[in-house]
Enzyme design. Structure first.
Site, short mmCIF file in Angstrom:
data_model
loop_
_atom_site.label_atom_id
_atom_site.label_comp_id
_atom_site.label_asym_id
_atom_site.label_seq_id
_atom_site.Cartn_x
_atom_site.Cartn_y
_atom_site.Cartn_z
N GLU A 156 -7.50 22.63 -31.67
CA GLU A 156 -7.12 24.05 -31.11
C GLU A 156 -5.93 23.51 -29.97
O GLU A 156 -5.86 23.00 -29.22
CB GLU A 156 -8.36 24.24 -29.88
CG GLU A 156 -9.81 24.73 -30.56
CD GLU A 156 -9.45 25.90 -31.46
OE1 GLU A 156 -8.61 26.46 -31.43
OE2 GLU A 156 -10.62 26.13 -32.23
N LEU A 157 -4.80 24.25 -30.71
CA LEU A 157 -3.51 23.97 -30.14
C LEU A 157 -2.76 25.16 -29.07
O LEU A 157 -3.53 25.85 -28.60
CB LEU A 157 -2.67 23.37 -31.12
CG LEU A 157 -3.28 22.33 -32.18
CD1 LEU A 157 -2.28 21.98 -33.10
CD2 LEU A 157 -3.78 21.00 -31.38
N LYS A 171 -13.28 11.81 -25.13
CA LYS A 171 -12.00 11.22 -24.25
C LYS A 171 -11.43 12.37 -23.49
O LYS A 171 -10.76 13.24 -24.06
CB LYS A 171 -10.97 10.54 -25.36
CG LYS A 171 -10.40 9.72 -24.64
CD LYS A 171 -8.81 9.82 -24.64
CE LYS A 171 -7.94 11.11 -24.35
NZ LYS A 171 -7.64 11.32 -22.99
N GLU A 177 6.01 27.67 -24.90
CA GLU A 177 4.77 28.21 -24.18
C GLU A 177 5.10 27.84 -22.65
O GLU A 177 5.69 27.03 -22.44
CB GLU A 177 3.63 27.45 -24.65
CG GLU A 177 2.26 27.90 -24.13
CD GLU A 177 1.06 26.93 -24.83
OE1 GLU A 177 1.32 25.57 -25.30
OE2 GLU A 177 -0.01 27.59 -24.60
N CYS A 187 -4.39 28.86 -23.07
CA CYS A 187 -3.85 28.93 -24.41
C CYS A 187 -3.62 30.34 -24.88
O CYS A 187 -2.94 30.80 -25.65
CB CYS A 187 -4.22 28.01 -25.27
SG CYS A 187 -6.08 28.01 -25.08
P1 NAD Z 1 -1.91 17.49 -24.17
O1 NAD Z 1 -1.82 17.60 -25.59
O2 NAD Z 1 -0.94 16.59 -23.53
O3 NAD Z 1 -3.30 16.66 -23.70
C1 NAD Z 1 -4.50 17.08 -24.40
C2 NAD Z 1 -5.41 15.82 -24.50
O4 NAD Z 1 -4.72 14.94 -25.52
C3 NAD Z 1 -5.83 15.08 -23.33
O5 NAD Z 1 -7.10 14.38 -23.36
C4 NAD Z 1 -4.73 13.92 -23.42
O6 NAD Z 1 -4.98 12.67 -22.41
C5 NAD Z 1 -4.60 13.56 -24.66
N1 NAD Z 1 -3.18 12.96 -25.11
C6 NAD Z 1 -2.31 13.07 -24.42
N2 NAD Z 1 -1.21 12.56 -25.23
C7 NAD Z 1 -1.79 11.80 -26.10
C8 NAD Z 1 -1.58 11.12 -27.09
N3 NAD Z 1 -0.41 10.61 -27.29
N4 NAD Z 1 -2.38 10.52 -28.12
C9 NAD Z 1 -3.81 10.74 -27.82
N5 NAD Z 1 -4.11 11.56 -26.99
C10 NAD Z 1 -3.17 12.05 -26.01
O7 NAD Z 1 -2.05 18.77 -23.58
P2 NAD Z 1 -2.21 19.17 -22.10
O8 NAD Z 1 -1.13 19.17 -21.43
O9 NAD Z 1 -3.77 18.52 -21.59
O10 NAD Z 1 -2.81 20.66 -22.20
C11 NAD Z 1 -1.91 21.85 -22.56
C12 NAD Z 1 -1.89 22.28 -23.75
O11 NAD Z 1 -2.99 22.41 -24.39
C13 NAD Z 1 -1.26 23.75 -23.98
O12 NAD Z 1 -0.33 23.61 -25.11
C14 NAD Z 1 -2.24 24.60 -24.49
O13 NAD Z 1 -1.92 25.64 -25.04
C15 NAD Z 1 -3.44 23.59 -25.02
N6 NAD Z 1 -4.83 23.99 -25.08
C16 NAD Z 1 -5.00 24.73 -26.06
C17 NAD Z 1 -6.36 25.06 -26.30
C18 NAD Z 1 -6.83 25.71 -27.13
O14 NAD Z 1 -8.31 26.30 -27.39
N7 NAD Z 1 -6.04 26.36 -28.22
C19 NAD Z 1 -7.06 25.17 -25.00
C20 NAD Z 1 -6.45 24.49 -23.67
C21 NAD Z 1 -5.23 23.96 -23.89
#
Ligand code: NAD
Length: 510
Positions: free
Chosen positions: A275-276, A200, A406, A309
């Site tokens: 991975e957050l 997804k 962040e 991240c």
């Molecule tokens: P996000 O958490 O909003 O979204 C990530 C994914 O989750 C997307 O596919 C999104 O559609 C989905 N999503 C969002 N809300 C959801 C919900 N309520 N239920 C189910 N799925 C949902 O994050 P983002 O804005 O896409 O990315 C930025 C964040 O991700 C930053 O905090 C960053 O640090 C983190 N990040 C971490 C890594 C890592 O490897 N640790 C890599 C990239 C990004």
């Protein structure tokens, strides 16, 4: 035919530049918006629009899949599991290698697609494709080496065996900042282990995921084994969380959403890897060459336009070189070029989401109001609200938002410190624990500090340390589990212990 090379354009030309590239992608069939479910390309009745974050122009329409579509994908994955699991690892590896080769062969199309929907500079998008293909190659081999073990027996006449077996249907929920590599890092490992994968993707960047699906199909991944479902995140994640046939969930994204998914997955006790977010400390001791440290800080802060991240969020500089560092850093930040990612001169592109740009602006305002010095223009770039001018904030203190929250954008925060002990306490004060950086020429100090920082990954005198062989992942609220390396495949495998007892009886039967 090669894509047209991009000379330096002024921003208004970027709409035309993007249009020409998108036309070429459409002609090559890399701009398609259908989801791949059970071997069929689903366009559906409902559509979502994908926009170029730099220009706000529409790029394409994609299917808006429903929860019912996701249920079909789960059923197809379940049906495909046994045959995929039973293939020899060598055969699965060969298919993964073909997929990687196709990614490399179509690297330019994929990179242009990433730049158009995500916004990053084209050179970085090209690197992402090669980084992403690397995970498929790496796990193709790891699948062949997923050894079990034999345990010296504590029971008489017994053979104690431990096998590694695929966990089953796997869901991968991926972010928009690395729309290709975060898919292959998860899918490469899960597929090599023998698990079907349902991706997804993030709604901001579905086109890269769908292009990967097209190449996966061409590489010979069987029906149902690799599927990409696009649409509303909440609607699509609900069946993935609640269906007991989905055995593993791998997520990359924010800590906030990670918590929600962990909670949702608890109902069916799935294997969860997360991975957050990060909040990386970048610690510069005063024994180090200032230019070297500035070069590292530039790379650690401004790669992916700061939407990374691993980005350095707190740049701690020891007082002895503080002024010299800030001066050199400000000069380097001032040289960064902002623009459309397709423009060859661009170093920093738009933020993919307006909310990210707004968060950067709020952190800048907060820091300045609380006494930080600002070294770049504070006003918005005339290009549009998704752009944030590279900004350096110095004299940042621990009470400012940027010191705890962040940033995920091109805003650098520099904080002075006096002693090693003090900086370690401040660096470890975060609830995040993904990556940390240490710059020092003192080997003992490098060993001490790298030992004591509470982070999953540490770069000593380098800002560049990722790649398929390393265990990527965080401590504390930055995540669970690891991706890449020999550890990554284990997230998608179950251990099975088998005890063959009474071996002497076998002897007698002979
Ligand atoms: P996000 O958490 O909003 O979204 C990530 C994914 O989750 C997307 O596919 C999104 O559609 C989905 N999503 C969002 N809300 C959801 C919900 N309520 N239920 C189910 N799925 C949902 O994050 P983002 O804005 O896409 O990315 C930025 C964040 O991700 C930053 O905090 C960053 O640090 C983190 N990040 C971490 C890594 C890592 O490897 N640790 C890599 C990239 C990004």
């Amino acid at each position: 035919m090669a894509f047209q090379t991009t000379a330096r354009h002024k921003f208004p030309d970027s709409v035309g530049l993007a249009k020409r590239h998108l036309e070429e992608l459409r002609r090559r069939d890399f701009l398609q918006g259908a989801a791949l479910i059970d071997g069929r390309w689903i366009t559906g009745d409902q559509r979502d629009v994908v926009v170029d974050p730099a220009t706000g122009e529409q790029i394409a329409e994609v299917a808006r899949c429903s929860a019912a579509d996701m249920a079909l994908a789960i059923a197809a994955a379940e049906r495909s599991f046994a045959a995929w699991r039973d293939l020899l690892p060598e055969r699965r590896g060969a298919i993964l290698r073909s997929w990687a080769s196709l990614m490399v062969a179509h690297s330019e199309e994929l990179a242009v697609l990433v730049t158009c929907e995500q916004g990053k500079p084209l050179a970085e998008a090209r690197s992402e494709i090669s980084y992403g293909a690397g995970f498929l190659q790496w796990f193709a081999a790891e699948g062949e080496r997923a050894y079990g073990e034999t345990i010296p027996s504590h029971k008489p006449a017994s053979l104690l065996q431990v096998k590694m077996q695929p966990i089953g249907v796997t869901a991968a929920i991926t972010p928009w900042n690395f729309p290709v590599a975060m898919i292959t890092r998860k899918a490469g490992a899960a597929l090599a282990a023998g698990c079907p994968v349902i991706v997804k993707s993030a709604p901001e960047t579905p086109l890269s995921a769908l292009a990967l699906a097209r190449l996966a199909e061409e590489a010979g991944i069987p029906r149902g084994v690799f599927q990409v479902v696009v649409g509303n995140p909440i609607e699509l994640s609900a069946p993935l969380l609640h269906d007991p046939r989905v055995r593993a969930l791998s997520f990359t994204g924010s800590t906030e959403v990670g918590r929600l998914l962990l909670e949702g997955a608890a109902q069916t006790v799935k294997r969860v890897s997360l991975e957050l977010g990060g909040h990386a400390p970048f610690i510069v001791f005063d024994d180090v060459d200032v230019e070297k440290a500035v070069k590292g800080a530039m790379a650690a802060k401004f790669a992916t336009s700061g939407q990374d991240c691993l980005a350095a969020n707190r740049i701690y500089v020891q007082r002895g070189i503080y002024d010299a560092f800030v001066e050199a850093f400000a000069a380097a930040v001032g040289r960064l070029k902002v623009g459309h990612g397709l423009d060859a001169a661009t170093d920093v592109g738009p933020m993919t989401k307006l909310s990210v740009a707004n968060k950067c602006r709020a952190q800048i305002d907060d820091a300045v109001a609380k006494g930080a010095r600002i070294f770049s223009a504070k006003q918005d770039h005339p290009y549009g609200r998704n752009f944030v001018l590279p900004t350096l904030l110095s004299d940042v203190n621990d009470d400012m938002l940027i010191a705890t929250e962040e940033t995920f954008g091109p805003v650098a925060a520099v904080l002075p410190f006096d002693s090693e002990e003090e900086v370690l306490t401040r660096a470890n004060s975060s609830e995040m624990g993904l990556a940390a950086y240490v710059y020092t020429d003192n080997l003992r100090r490098a060993l001490r500090v790298s030992e004591k920082v509470e982070y999953g990954m540490v770069g000593v005198n380098t800002a560049s340390f990722t790649g398929p062989p390393i265990p990527f992942g965080g401590w504390k609220q930055s995540g669970l589990g690891r991706e890449g390396s020999r550890h990554g495949i284990q997230e998608f495998m179950e251990l099975k212990y088998v005890c063959f007892g009474d071996l002497t009886a076998w002897e007698k039967r002979k």
